[in-house]
Write an enzyme that holds these catalytic residues in place. Structure first.
Site, PDB file in Angstrom:
ATOM      1  N   GLU A  10       0.871  -1.235  -0.182  1.00 38.29           N
ATOM      2  CA  GLU A  10      -0.060  -0.071  -0.040  1.00 38.29           C
ATOM      3  C   GLU A  10       0.902   1.247   0.033  1.00 38.29           C
ATOM      4  O   GLU A  10       2.019   1.289   0.604  1.00 38.29           O
ATOM      5  CB  GLU A  10      -0.910  -0.038   1.166  1.00 38.29           C
ATOM      6  CG  GLU A  10      -2.137  -1.252   1.047  1.00 38.29           C
ATOM      7  CD  GLU A  10      -3.114  -1.192   2.149  1.00 38.29           C
ATOM      8  OE1 GLU A  10      -2.568  -0.797   3.338  1.00 38.29           O
ATOM      9  OE2 GLU A  10      -4.254  -1.583   2.174  1.00 38.29           O
ATOM     10  N   CYS A  65       3.608   8.081   0.769  1.00 34.37           N
ATOM     11  CA  CYS A  65       4.029   7.392   1.796  1.00 34.37           C
ATOM     12  C   CYS A  65       4.307   6.051   1.116  1.00 34.37           C
ATOM     13  O   CYS A  65       3.383   5.296   0.783  1.00 34.37           O
ATOM     14  CB  CYS A  65       3.530   7.319   3.157  1.00 34.37           C
ATOM     15  SG  CYS A  65       4.067   6.129   4.062  1.00 34.37           S
ATOM     16  N   CYS A  99       6.868  -7.250   6.657  1.00 33.87           N
ATOM     17  CA  CYS A  99       7.876  -6.613   7.534  1.00 33.87           C
ATOM     18  C   CYS A  99       8.328  -7.797   8.511  1.00 33.87           C
ATOM     19  O   CYS A  99       7.602  -8.508   9.278  1.00 33.87           O
ATOM     20  CB  CYS A  99       7.681  -5.648   8.323  1.00 33.87           C
ATOM     21  SG  CYS A  99       9.004  -4.855   9.244  1.00 33.87           S
ATOM     22  N   CYS A 138       7.724  -5.181  15.271  1.00 34.79           N
ATOM     23  CA  CYS A 138       7.450  -4.216  16.071  1.00 34.79           C
ATOM     24  C   CYS A 138       6.017  -4.439  16.878  1.00 34.79           C
ATOM     25  O   CYS A 138       4.996  -4.737  16.026  1.00 34.79           O
ATOM     26  CB  CYS A 138       7.468  -2.829  15.666  1.00 34.79           C
ATOM     27  SG  CYS A 138       9.298  -2.378  15.070  1.00 34.79           S
ATOM     28  N   CYS A 173       2.784  -2.468  15.596  1.00 35.37           N
ATOM     29  CA  CYS A 173       2.546  -2.156  14.274  1.00 35.37           C
ATOM     30  C   CYS A 173       1.670  -3.463  13.498  1.00 35.37           C
ATOM     31  O   CYS A 173       1.930  -4.598  13.773  1.00 35.37           O
ATOM     32  CB  CYS A 173       3.898  -2.191  13.639  1.00 35.37           C
ATOM     33  SG  CYS A 173       3.661  -1.839  11.862  1.00 35.37           S
ATOM     34  N   CYS A 218      -1.080   5.617  10.026  1.00 29.77           N
ATOM     35  CA  CYS A 218      -0.002   5.276  10.341  1.00 29.77           C
ATOM     36  C   CYS A 218       0.081   4.125  11.303  1.00 29.77           C
ATOM     37  O   CYS A 218      -0.718   3.947  12.064  1.00 29.77           O
ATOM     38  CB  CYS A 218       1.091   6.301  11.162  1.00 29.77           C
ATOM     39  SG  CYS A 218       2.623   5.509  11.615  1.00 29.77           S
TER      40      CYS A 218
END
Length: 374
Positions: free
Chosen positions: A91, A104, A111, A115, A118, A342
């Protein structure tokens, strides 16, 4: 097999053209057609010899990742979903402001850093994006936002800033990232200032040093905690590169950076990292690093185990930093209605990391009510 020319920066494209027996200025022409004008049809590159156009049609392509969806938020934020093959999608989010338009961009499908707060990390890591897939997000967004040569519309570009803050850890995909960055900066491509291109990292110290030498752009560091003990839980890469090493790397980066400060990103988690003591500890941590802080309201997602810090708590936290001499901003929450804010870039994803199951099986508790260790 054809070659995707979006995979090349200027140096790489010049080398490929040389292999085809073509002179360097032909590479510059094609580079400009591809990126400055957003053209993918070699036949439309009218100042290039017909013989070269025919050669390119036989040996090369300009192939950005196809668009799966394009959603517009009530606040003007626009989210693109791009197909990168093998059932993977990434995205890209465009955020309009009065004085800038920020895109962005994602650097990986998924990933690996996990984290704790996230949502992207919940889907696990699939693969690195190619240079073509990274720069292709900018290529596609430019067309969607009004730079479409097929429609005869090549007006003013709306994208003035690019941030590598989407899905993935950019510095874990260093070799594909740097050619994409160079294209963003190239006057024959997108012509962006180094100050207007930002790479965000969770703190991969050796790659920070490599970036400083190879292509220094603005740097943002995902900090999220003032101590190693807490950051080890929230940002597991800290166990490999603890805060003392990270702060030293930030100081080294500033010797090359286009800006005279590092931006520290800090997600505000209620009862976890948002106390007055945490703010004062941050002041001590960054005392030798010229910096600014961007406080980010946490964006909840299913089974995260975290909550957003109340607005008054965020305000108090920011005031401590500001009174300590640190420029501090609080990020506006944008695109919530299209899951574009975010931390929401992965949307509702399968928990491939199995963090939730491990947390449920553990007796360890934190103030957030979940086990933070991945």
């Amino acid at each position: 097999m054809t070659v995707n020319l979006l995979d090349f920066d200027a140096e790489g494209l010049t080398a490929w053209f040389a292999q085809q027996g073509e002179k360097p200025f032909r590479a510059r022409q094609v580079l400009r057609w591809m990126h400055h004008f957003g053209e993918s049809d070699f036949n439309a590159m009218t100042d290039i010899a017909k013989s070269l156009r025919e050669k390119l049609l036989a040996t090369a392509t300009v192939s950005p990742p196809p668009t799966i969806s394009d959603k517009l938020s009530d606040d003007g934020t626009r989210k693109f979903l791009f197909d990168v093959g093998n059932r993977n999608a990434v995205e890209t989010v465009f955020i309009p402001e009065d004085d800038r338009g920020t895109l962005c961009i994602s650097s990986q499908a998924g990933c690996a850093l996990e984290c704790a707060f996230c949502s992207t990390g919940r889907q696990g890591f699939n693969r690195n994006l190619t240079t073509a897939e990274i720069i292709g997000q900018l290529w596609q967004a430019n067309r969607a936002l009004g730079r479409d040569p097929a429609s005869g519309n090549c007006g003013e570009r709306l994208i003035s800033n690019v941030v590598l803050m989407g899905m993935g850890e950019p510095l874990a995909n260093f070799d594909n990232l740097v050619p994409a960055l160079r294209l963003m900066l190239d006057d024959n491509a997108y012509g962006l200032s180094r100050r207007r291109v930002t790479v965000s990292t969770s703190g991969i110290v050796p790659a920070m040093d490599r970036l400083a030498e190879a292509c220094p752009v603005a740097l943002a560091v995902s900090l999220h905690a003032p101590t190693d003990g807490l950051r080890d839980k929230l940002v597991p890469i800290n166990r490999k590169y603890p805060l003392a090493e990270l702060m030293a790397a930030c100081q080294r980066y500033l010797l090359h950076a286009p800006r005279d400060f590092i931006t520290f990103e800090y997600v505000m988690l209620d009862g976890v990292n948002d106390s007055d003591a945490d703010a004062r500890a941050l002041l001590h941590l960054v005392r030798d690093v010229p910096c600014k802080f961007n406080l980010i309201p946490f964006n909840p997602f299913p089974a995260s185990g975290f909550h957003r810090s109340p607005a008054e708590r965020v305000r108090r936290f920011a005031s401590i930093l500001i009174n300590g001499g640190i420029v501090t901003t609080t990020r506006k929450t944008r695109g919530d209605d299209i899951d574009a804010a975010c931390g929401q870039l992965a949307g509702k994803v399968q928990d491939k990391s199995r963090r939730v199951l491990r947390a449920a099986a553990s007796d360890t508790r934190t103030t957030a009510g979940v086990e933070l260790h991945p």
